[in-house]
Design a protein around this motif. Structure first.
Motif, PDB file in Angstrom:
ATOM      1  N   ARG A   1      -3.633   3.398   7.760  1.00  0.00           N
ATOM      2  CA  ARG A   1      -4.717   2.737   6.583  1.00  0.00           C
ATOM      3  C   ARG A   1      -6.055   2.052   6.655  1.00  0.00           C
ATOM      4  O   ARG A   1      -5.366   1.088   7.405  1.00  0.00           O
ATOM      5  CB  ARG A   1      -3.337   2.086   5.585  1.00  0.00           C
ATOM      6  CG  ARG A   1      -2.373   2.846   4.400  1.00  0.00           C
ATOM      7  CD  ARG A   1      -1.350   2.474   4.267  1.00  0.00           C
ATOM      8  NE  ARG A   1      -0.113   2.736   3.503  1.00  0.00           N
ATOM      9  CZ  ARG A   1       0.724   3.562   3.412  1.00  0.00           C
ATOM     10  NH1 ARG A   1       0.751   4.110   5.272  1.00  0.00           N
ATOM     11  NH2 ARG A   1       1.526   4.441   3.497  1.00  0.00           N
TER      12      ARG A   1
ATOM     13  N   LEU B   1       0.861  -1.147  -0.119  1.00  0.00           N
ATOM     14  CA  LEU B   1       0.012  -0.333   0.102  1.00  0.00           C
ATOM     15  C   LEU B   1       0.671   0.857  -0.315  1.00  0.00           C
ATOM     16  O   LEU B   1       1.616   1.354   0.927  1.00  0.00           O
ATOM     17  CB  LEU B   1      -0.414  -0.127   1.058  1.00  0.00           C
ATOM     18  CG  LEU B   1      -1.683  -1.330   1.708  1.00  0.00           C
ATOM     19  CD1 LEU B   1      -2.641  -1.565   2.612  1.00  0.00           C
ATOM     20  CD2 LEU B   1      -2.835  -1.805   0.425  1.00  0.00           C
TER      21      LEU B   1
ATOM     22  N   THR C   1      -5.686   5.854   3.031  1.00  0.00           N
ATOM     23  CA  THR C   1      -4.532   6.370   3.662  1.00  0.00           C
ATOM     24  C   THR C   1      -4.795   8.352   3.578  1.00  0.00           C
ATOM     25  O   THR C   1      -5.476   8.633   3.985  1.00  0.00           O
ATOM     26  CB  THR C   1      -3.860   6.241   2.600  1.00  0.00           C
ATOM     27  OG1 THR C   1      -3.243   5.118   1.715  1.00  0.00           O
ATOM     28  CG2 THR C   1      -2.914   6.371   2.758  1.00  0.00           C
TER      29      THR C   1
END
Length: 106
Positions: free
Chosen positions: A44, A23, A88
């Motif tokens: 996240r 990510l 995020t």
């Protein structure tokens, strides 16, 4: 200080149960003092069908500049297929920015 997310992505964007997905987030930190350092929290949130299924969080120290951050997500072997929304958020004591992306699990 100001913080701004410039880009978010998942690598790979489509994965299967048991896979590891990175990510990624690119963000800029602007500090009043270019030499100064501030604490940045990166969160996240991973949701599937509206349910929160993961929320890795890290805190790092940054000075002014642009950073690329990557957090590995290991998909559980029983991960449901379909669309996952990854939001995020990067925040400092007095600034915050968020951006969402989609990850697909086959």
């Amino acid at each position: 200080s100001t913080i701004r997310i410039e880009d978010v992505s998942a690598s790979p964007a489509t994965a299967g149960p048991g896979d590891t997905v990175d990510l990624n987030a690119t963000y800029a930190v602007m500090t009043p003092d270019p030499e100064g350092e501030i604490s940045v929290t990166e969160i996240r949130e991973i949701r599937h069908a509206g349910e929160l299924v993961g929320r890795p969080e890290i805190t790092v120290t940054r000075s002014g500049g642009t950073y690329i951050s990557s957090v590995p997500l290991i998909l559980p072997n029983d991960a449901g297929s379909g669309e996952y929304i990854v939001t995020t958020t990067v925040q400092t004591a007095n600034a915050k920015d968020s951006r969402s992306m989609t990850l697909y699990v086959r």
